[in-house]
Design an enzyme around this catalytic site. Structure first.
Site, short mmCIF file in Angstrom:
data_model
loop_
_atom_site.label_atom_id
_atom_site.label_comp_id
_atom_site.label_asym_id
_atom_site.label_seq_id
_atom_site.Cartn_x
_atom_site.Cartn_y
_atom_site.Cartn_z
N SER A 59 108.43 93.50 20.15
CA SER A 59 107.32 94.37 19.77
C SER A 59 107.73 95.80 19.44
CB SER A 59 106.27 94.39 20.88
OG SER A 59 105.59 93.17 20.93
N LYS A 62 106.95 96.79 15.99
CA LYS A 62 105.57 97.06 15.55
C LYS A 62 105.37 98.48 15.02
CE LYS A 62 103.60 93.48 18.49
NZ LYS A 62 102.95 93.13 19.76
N TYR A 188 106.39 87.98 10.50
CA TYR A 188 106.17 88.55 11.84
C TYR A 188 107.24 88.05 12.82
CZ TYR A 188 104.00 89.33 16.40
OH TYR A 188 103.77 89.69 17.69
N TYR A 240 101.14 98.35 26.14
CA TYR A 240 100.11 97.33 26.36
C TYR A 240 99.04 97.84 27.32
CZ TYR A 240 103.93 94.65 24.30
OH TYR A 240 104.95 94.23 23.50
N VAL A 258 109.20 92.43 24.74
CA VAL A 258 109.47 91.44 25.79
C VAL A 258 110.93 91.01 25.82
CG1 VAL A 258 107.10 90.61 25.92
CG2 VAL A 258 108.70 89.51 24.33
#
Length: 304
Positions: A59, A62, A188, A240, A258
């Site tokens: 992530s 992102k 992705y 998050y 992660v």
């Protein structure tokens, strides 16, 4: 304390948490690893602990694809596809897409649904061209031309990414995604599987810390307005549903993955990256968060 002492002090936290196993390849990581790299504006990178271990950024990609989408399309189009608000839910939650009737788009670009929407905006005639653009952008930011995809992790994500697949088809159904859903998902999965080490991530964070400028050439790579947007969203959403607690305890724009990495920006001063693959229940590195807390407190870095 210096960096080595701070790493040693936080080594015990690697025994807490667990490596990610919902993507089978990620379960192979050594949970005992802990490392940190610091890239100050105008100075060389310094590192301590396990600084040369390659891991997939997950992530942490992102905010980087968000930058590319903003460069390609501008704020109006990008934020017609995704919002700017924290969710309070886990990174892979689908719940809010269905339950908020008047909010027919993902809440922010730092959760999976939002990042899938942003992935659909990356320009290119094919996925090969799109991922090459992403890789080249990350290579430039990290000053490392060897950045590439870990194919084993990519294939593992592709085989097991059923919840992401469900999100993507829901987004297609409500008109957020345009184009072939499986191609968007494939892109992705690919950018989540890009491999780097914490020195690479500290270099990337340094560009965001130095107002979007390449510290070696002074070239503006990212316009200041986009830096402001991305740093703000990392502050409010980058950790998050632990982002609020992290803001109180660390107080710096950050993005976790992660794979065990966290990329942190100290505006005007430096980029920091940590790696420790044992995660808490929110999906954030346990020892990495503790180490960043100590670094922020030791050097008085919080922006608040």
């Amino acid at each position: 304390m210096n960096l080595n002492e701070l790493v040693n002090r936080n080594k015990e936290y690697t025994k807490h948490g667990n490596v990610a196993n919902y993507i089978p390849e990620l379960s192979k990581a050594n949970p005992n690893c802990l490392g940190v790299a610091v890239a100050k504006c105008g100075e060389s990178v310094i590192a301590a602990g396990d600084s040369n271990i390659k891991f997939t950024i997950q992530s942490i990609s992102k905010p980087l694809i968000l930058i590319m989408a903003l460069l390609d399309y501008g704020e109006e189009i990008v934020f017609s596809k995704v919002g700017k608000e924290p969710t309070g839910d886990s990174f892979n939650s689908i719940r809010r897409l269905e339950t908020i009737n008047e909010f027919t788009k993902p809440y922010n670009p730092m959760i999976n649904a939002g990042a899938i929407a942003i992935s659909s905006l990356i320009k290119g005639k094919s996925n090969n061209e799109k991922i090459e653009r992403i890789l080249n952008f990350i290579r430039k930011l990290s000053n490392n031309n060897d950045i590439k995809i870990n194919m084993d992790v990519y294939l593992s994500e592709k085989r097991t990414g059923n919840k992401n697949r469900a999100m993507a088809y829901f987004l297609k159904d409500i008109g957020i995604l345009e184009g072939d859903v499986e191609e968007i998902l494939d892109l992705y999965f690919m950018h989540c599987s890009i491999e780097a080490d914490i020195i690479d991530l500290a270099n990337i964070a340094r560009v965001l810390a130095c107002a979007g400028k390449d510290p070696l050439t002074n070239e503006v790579i990212i316009p200041r307005r986009i830096v402001q947007i991305v740093n703000t969203l990392m502050t409010t959403c980058g950790m998050y549903d632990e982002s609020g607690e992290f803001a109180v305890n660390v107080g710096l724009p950050s993005k976790s993955g992660v794979g065990g990495g966290i990329m942190t920006v100290v505006p005007g001063k430096m980029g920091i990256a940590v790696y420790a693959p044992a995660l808490d229940k929110k999906g954030n590195s346990v020892a990495g968060v503790k180490l960043l807390e100590d670094i922020s407190n030791e050097y008085n870095l919080s922006i608040y």
